[in-house]
Motif scaffolding. Structure first.
Motif, PDB file in Angstrom:
ATOM      1  N   ALA A  39      10.819  32.211  27.246  1.00 21.12           N
ATOM      2  CA  ALA A  39      11.397  33.207  28.156  1.00 21.12           C
ATOM      3  C   ALA A  39      12.822  32.853  28.562  1.00 21.12           C
ATOM      4  O   ALA A  39      13.655  33.737  28.768  1.00 21.12           O
ATOM      5  N   SER A  40      13.124  31.568  28.650  1.00 27.08           N
ATOM      6  CA  SER A  40      14.467  31.148  29.064  1.00 27.08           C
ATOM      7  C   SER A  40      15.318  30.713  27.864  1.00 27.08           C
ATOM      8  O   SER A  40      16.365  30.115  28.044  1.00 27.08           O
ATOM      9  N   TYR A  41      14.863  31.038  26.643  1.00 22.06           N
ATOM     10  CA  TYR A  41      15.591  30.729  25.401  1.00 22.06           C
ATOM     11  C   TYR A  41      15.914  29.243  25.265  1.00 22.06           C
ATOM     12  O   TYR A  41      16.974  28.879  24.777  1.00 22.06           O
ATOM     13  N   GLN A  42      15.017  28.401  25.699  1.00 19.75           N
ATOM     14  CA  GLN A  42      15.187  26.959  25.554  1.00 19.75           C
ATOM     15  C   GLN A  42      14.314  26.469  24.407  1.00 19.75           C
ATOM     16  O   GLN A  42      13.473  25.594  24.560  1.00 19.75           O
ATOM     17  N   LEU A  43      14.557  27.078  23.247  1.00 16.30           N
ATOM     18  CA  LEU A  43      13.837  26.738  22.036  1.00 16.30           C
ATOM     19  C   LEU A  43      14.844  26.354  20.961  1.00 16.30           C
ATOM     20  O   LEU A  43      15.989  26.785  20.988  1.00 16.30           O
ATOM     21  N   ILE A  86      14.665  17.544  10.556  1.00 18.07           N
ATOM     22  CA  ILE A  86      15.789  16.607  10.510  1.00 18.07           C
ATOM     23  C   ILE A  86      16.655  16.731  11.765  1.00 18.07           C
ATOM     24  O   ILE A  86      17.073  15.737  12.344  1.00 18.07           O
ATOM     25  N   GLN A  87      16.897  17.971  12.197  1.00 15.80           N
ATOM     26  CA  GLN A  87      17.749  18.213  13.374  1.00 15.80           C
ATOM     27  C   GLN A  87      17.117  17.697  14.649  1.00 15.80           C
ATOM     28  O   GLN A  87      17.811  17.211  15.538  1.00 15.80           O
ATOM     29  N   GLY A  88      15.828  17.807  14.749  1.00 19.12           N
ATOM     30  CA  GLY A  88      15.141  17.381  15.963  1.00 19.12           C
ATOM     31  C   GLY A  88      15.014  18.521  16.961  1.00 19.12           C
ATOM     32  O   GLY A  88      15.622  19.575  16.804  1.00 19.12           O
ATOM     33  N   PRO A  89      14.242  18.299  17.997  1.00 21.19           N
ATOM     34  CA  PRO A  89      13.979  19.372  18.958  1.00 21.19           C
ATOM     35  C   PRO A  89      15.157  19.645  19.890  1.00 21.19           C
ATOM     36  O   PRO A  89      16.016  18.792  20.101  1.00 21.19           O
ATOM     37  N   PHE A  90      15.164  20.829  20.426  1.00 18.81           N
ATOM     38  CA  PHE A  90      16.096  21.224  21.482  1.00 18.81           C
ATOM     39  C   PHE A  90      15.379  20.879  22.775  1.00 18.81           C
ATOM     40  O   PHE A  90      14.327  21.429  23.078  1.00 18.81           O
ATOM     41  N   CYS A  91      15.929  19.923  23.527  1.00 19.08           N
ATOM     42  CA  CYS A  91      15.206  19.465  24.707  1.00 19.08           C
ATOM     43  C   CYS A  91      16.169  19.081  25.825  1.00 19.08           C
ATOM     44  O   CYS A  91      17.375  18.957  25.627  1.00 19.08           O
ATOM     45  N   ASN A  92      15.596  18.891  26.984  1.00 18.20           N
ATOM     46  CA  ASN A  92      16.357  18.467  28.150  1.00 18.20           C
ATOM     47  C   ASN A  92      16.335  16.948  28.202  1.00 18.20           C
ATOM     48  O   ASN A  92      15.294  16.320  28.040  1.00 18.20           O
ATOM     49  N   ASP A  98      20.066  19.994  24.835  1.00 18.94           N
ATOM     50  CA  ASP A  98      20.835  19.809  23.615  1.00 18.94           C
ATOM     51  C   ASP A  98      19.909  19.323  22.499  1.00 18.94           C
ATOM     52  O   ASP A  98      18.741  19.024  22.724  1.00 18.94           O
ATOM     53  N   TYR A  99      20.459  19.248  21.302  1.00 22.04           N
ATOM     54  CA  TYR A  99      19.788  18.631  20.157  1.00 22.04           C
ATOM     55  C   TYR A  99      20.205  17.167  20.165  1.00 22.04           C
ATOM     56  O   TYR A  99      21.165  16.792  19.502  1.00 22.04           O
TER      57      TYR A  99
END
Length: 171
Positions: A39-43, A86-92, A98-99
């Motif tokens: 919902a907050s586009y934190q994917l 390879i890039q890894g997750p988008f996380c806080n 960030d990645y």
């Protein structure tokens, strides 16, 4: 087992693989089963490529062309999933969203101590590794099955066991 039976069996195998790809891709939108991140586009950005839903979910049944498309779409799924892994997750983290593993070239995958740098969503590194690995495996199986399907269809067509021409009836 005849060639036609084998081709039909391969098509039947693609159905559950496609359905599992769709389910696993949908799970990527909800880390730890929570909707708040979507919902907050934190994917992660690779989630929005819909690799498991649109492309790996495309099944090839009837013709060589569809089986070739199945290979291409499953290949797309495999590549996007591998790039996401390879890039890894988008996380806080302590520096914000960030990645944080993007410059490790996938090295974070075996550096378990670094995973704790992602503070939110909880267990996001494990979540992404497991689901993206499943998508890679499913798309790999789909590529193999579609390749076998193409081979079976080509053999059937080129070796004369497949009626290409419709014979006109005698009046």
């Amino acid at each position: 087992m005849g060639l036609e039976t084998c081709g039909n069996c391969l098509s039947c195998l693609l159905i559950p693989l496609a359905l599992w790809s769709i389910v696993v891709n949908i799970l990527l939108y909800f880390p730890n089963g929570k909707t708040s991140y979507a919902a907050s586009y934190q994917l992660p950005n690779y989630v929005w490529y819909f690799e498991g839903i649109c492309f790996s979910g495309v099944m090839s049944f009837i013709s060589i062309v569809l089986a070739l498309l199945g290979i291409a779409f499953s290949g797309y799924n495999c590549i996007i999933s591998a790039l996401g892994l390879i890039q890894g997750p988008f996380c806080n983290s302590s520096t914000g969203w960030d990645y944080i593993f993007k410059d490790t070239a996938g090295g974070y995958l075996t550096d378990y101590s670094a995973w704790s740098r992602c503070t939110e969503p909880a267990n996001i590194v494990e979540w992404n590794i497991i689901l993206l690995s499943i998508l890679i495996a499913l798309s790999g199986l789909q590529m193999i099955i579609c390749f076998l399907k193409v081979t079976a269809e080509l053999k059937r067509t080129l070796c004369g066991t497949y009626s290409v021409f419709v014979q006109a009836g005698i009046i």
